[in-house]
Design a protein around this motif. Structure first.
Motif, mmCIF file in Angstrom:
data_model
loop_
_atom_site.group_PDB
_atom_site.id
_atom_site.type_symbol
_atom_site.label_atom_id
_atom_site.label_comp_id
_atom_site.label_asym_id
_atom_site.label_seq_id
_atom_site.Cartn_x
_atom_site.Cartn_y
_atom_site.Cartn_z
ATOM 1 N N SER A 169 1.055 -1.529 0.053
ATOM 2 C CA SER A 169 0.172 -0.259 0.338
ATOM 3 C C SER A 169 0.739 1.320 -0.132
ATOM 4 O O SER A 169 0.154 2.850 -0.140
ATOM 5 N N GLU A 220 -4.960 5.069 -1.782
ATOM 6 C CA GLU A 220 -4.282 3.997 -1.453
ATOM 7 C C GLU A 220 -2.930 4.602 -0.771
ATOM 8 O O GLU A 220 -2.733 4.718 0.097
ATOM 9 N N ALA A 223 -3.987 7.816 1.275
ATOM 10 C CA ALA A 223 -4.382 7.021 2.706
ATOM 11 C C ALA A 223 -3.193 6.398 3.472
ATOM 12 O O ALA A 223 -2.945 6.992 4.788
ATOM 13 N N TYR A 224 -2.720 6.373 2.775
ATOM 14 C CA TYR A 224 -0.710 5.179 3.607
ATOM 15 C C TYR A 224 -0.120 6.262 3.869
ATOM 16 O O TYR A 224 0.333 6.213 5.478
ATOM 17 N N ARG A 227 -1.706 7.625 7.070
ATOM 18 C CA ARG A 227 -2.345 7.186 8.174
ATOM 19 C C ARG A 227 -1.163 7.117 9.716
ATOM 20 O O ARG A 227 -0.504 6.746 10.631
ATOM 21 N N ASP A 358 -8.957 7.953 4.000
ATOM 22 C CA ASP A 358 -9.085 6.296 3.914
ATOM 23 C C ASP A 358 -10.473 6.310 3.721
ATOM 24 O O ASP A 358 -11.474 5.221 2.449
ATOM 25 N N LYS A 362 -11.770 3.597 0.020
ATOM 26 C CA LYS A 362 -13.497 2.681 0.354
ATOM 27 C C LYS A 362 -14.211 3.017 -0.912
ATOM 28 O O LYS A 362 -15.227 2.219 -1.475
#
Length: 385
Positions: A169, A220, A223-224, A227, A358, A362
């Motif tokens: 990811s 993605e 989001a990585y 996070r 995120d 999704k």
């Protein structure tokens, strides 16, 4: 002691051997003394800061990188030829496969075959294309200079090191080599051919499905980053590179999908794991807003502290909205209401109401899972009127 003929012969042979050896050593010493000492760049001929380097004129750009050429050649880098606005690889020999640069088998005119030997540097003069070790093409990037760029260097080295480097990811290019010269740090990363905006500029050959799966990877990647409490702050779609252009509407050359990579962490910021969410804000922006040259998020105009993660989503969402809905389709609809609502949710005016990376990931993933592939294997719509 009486010496016979044999003993005399041995003495003569020994003396001759000694003389030859001494002469060889002397000759080697002379050759070594004449051997050129590798030339080092003259620091005074190089820019004093990153801002100056970034906006060099073409003439000055050539002078600066020529000054670095001997240093780079010591590290087995051969610079590409620079012409106004573009760099070219002057030889027919393509690079060896490196799992990052791919050529497709589309019929002529094949965009990958046309473009693999060119590289645009006009927007940021901190880059230069090069052939590494005679076998692979890379982009050289000045990341640190005169004490500047240390955050940039720290973040990309963290993301490009285990365990981050090994996670599927994590969409960052590896650092292949690092060059240190006085206060200057230059890194080498794999050279890809197309950025995401370039790919989306071909709606006649790239399908809606092609586009959405690349955007999914961009989500993605974002989001990585988020996070791990890293914000990019320049998250426009040219800062995503694509391994190849799918062009599935013209010919399906592979069942695989190209991987998307996030680049250019010059303006990135990170926060400690134990920091409070309320403290994860920035109080300044990296460019003068009037000279930024791109669409500007509303919170930046308030001059108040802002959330860099929400800024990322506005930049990415607004750029997708503009590119997919105006530049490519020349209308305000993709023909897919859910996708249109997704773009809008990313760039609402109030940062607190914006969708997170995120949730965006999704949302788009759910849409692609439930939508038959054949329904998306079509052109991005043009206006009907």
């Amino acid at each position: 002691m009486i010496h016979g003929p044999r003993s005399n012969s041995l003495l003569v042979l020994g003396a001759f051997t000694f003389a030859v050896t001494a002469s060889a050593i002397t000759l080697l010493s002379i050759k070594q003394s004449k051997k050129k000492v590798p030339k080092s760049p003259r620091r005074e001929k190089l820019p004093k800061d990153l801002e100056t380097w970034k906006f060099l004129s073409v003439e000055k750009y050539i002078e600066v990188w020529e000054e670095l050429r001997p240093l780079l050649e010591q590290h087995n880098f051969q610079l590409w030829t620079t012409t106004p606005g573009i760099q070219l690889w002057d030889y027919d020999l393509p690079p060896q496969g490196d799992n990052f640069l791919y050529l497709t088998s589309h019929d002529a005119p094949n965009k990958s075959w046309v473009r693999w030997r060119s590289f645009s540097f006009i927007t940021v003069c901190l880059h230069h294309a090069a052939r590494m070790n005679g076998i692979r093409d890379v982009v050289l990037r000045v990341v640190a200079l005169s004490g500047e760029g240390q955050t940039h260097l720290r973040i990309i080295k963290r993301l490009a090191s285990p365990p981050d480097q090994l996670l599927s990811s994590n969409h960052i290019l590896p650092i292949l080599h690092e060059i240190y010269f006085q206060d200057i740090v230059i890194i080498a990363v794999p050279k890809l051919i197309f950025d995401l905006r370039e790919v989306l500029f071909y709606p006649e050959t790239n399908s809606v499905e092609d586009a959405l799966y690349m955007v999914l990877q961009a989500f993605e990647a974002t989001a990585y980053l988020h996070r791990n409490l890293i914000a990019h702050r320049d998250l426009y779609i040219p800062n995503f590179m694509v391994e190849w252009m799918p062009e599935s509407l013209t010919k399906r050359t592979t069942v695989a999908r190209p991987r998307v990579y996030m680049i250019d962490f010059e303006t990135a910021v990170d926060f400690p794991a134990d920091s409070l969410e309320s403290d994860r804000v920035c109080t300044s922006f990296h460019r003068d807003l009037e000279q930024f040259g791109r669409h500007i998020a509303p919170e930046l105009r308030t001059k108040e502290p802002y959330c860099p993660f929400k800024l990322d989503m506005w930049q990415l969402g607004n750029d997708l909205r503009i590119t997919l809905l105006i530049i490519l389709t020349l209308s305000n609809k993709t023909g897919l209401d859910e996708i249109d609502r997704l773009w809008q949710a990313l760039c609402v005016h109030n940062p607190q109401d914006r969708m997170t990376a995120d949730i965006a990931l999704k949302t788009l993933d759910d849409f692609l899972r439930k939508t038959p592939s054949i329904d998306l294997h079509r052109k991005i719509l043009y206006p009907t009127n």
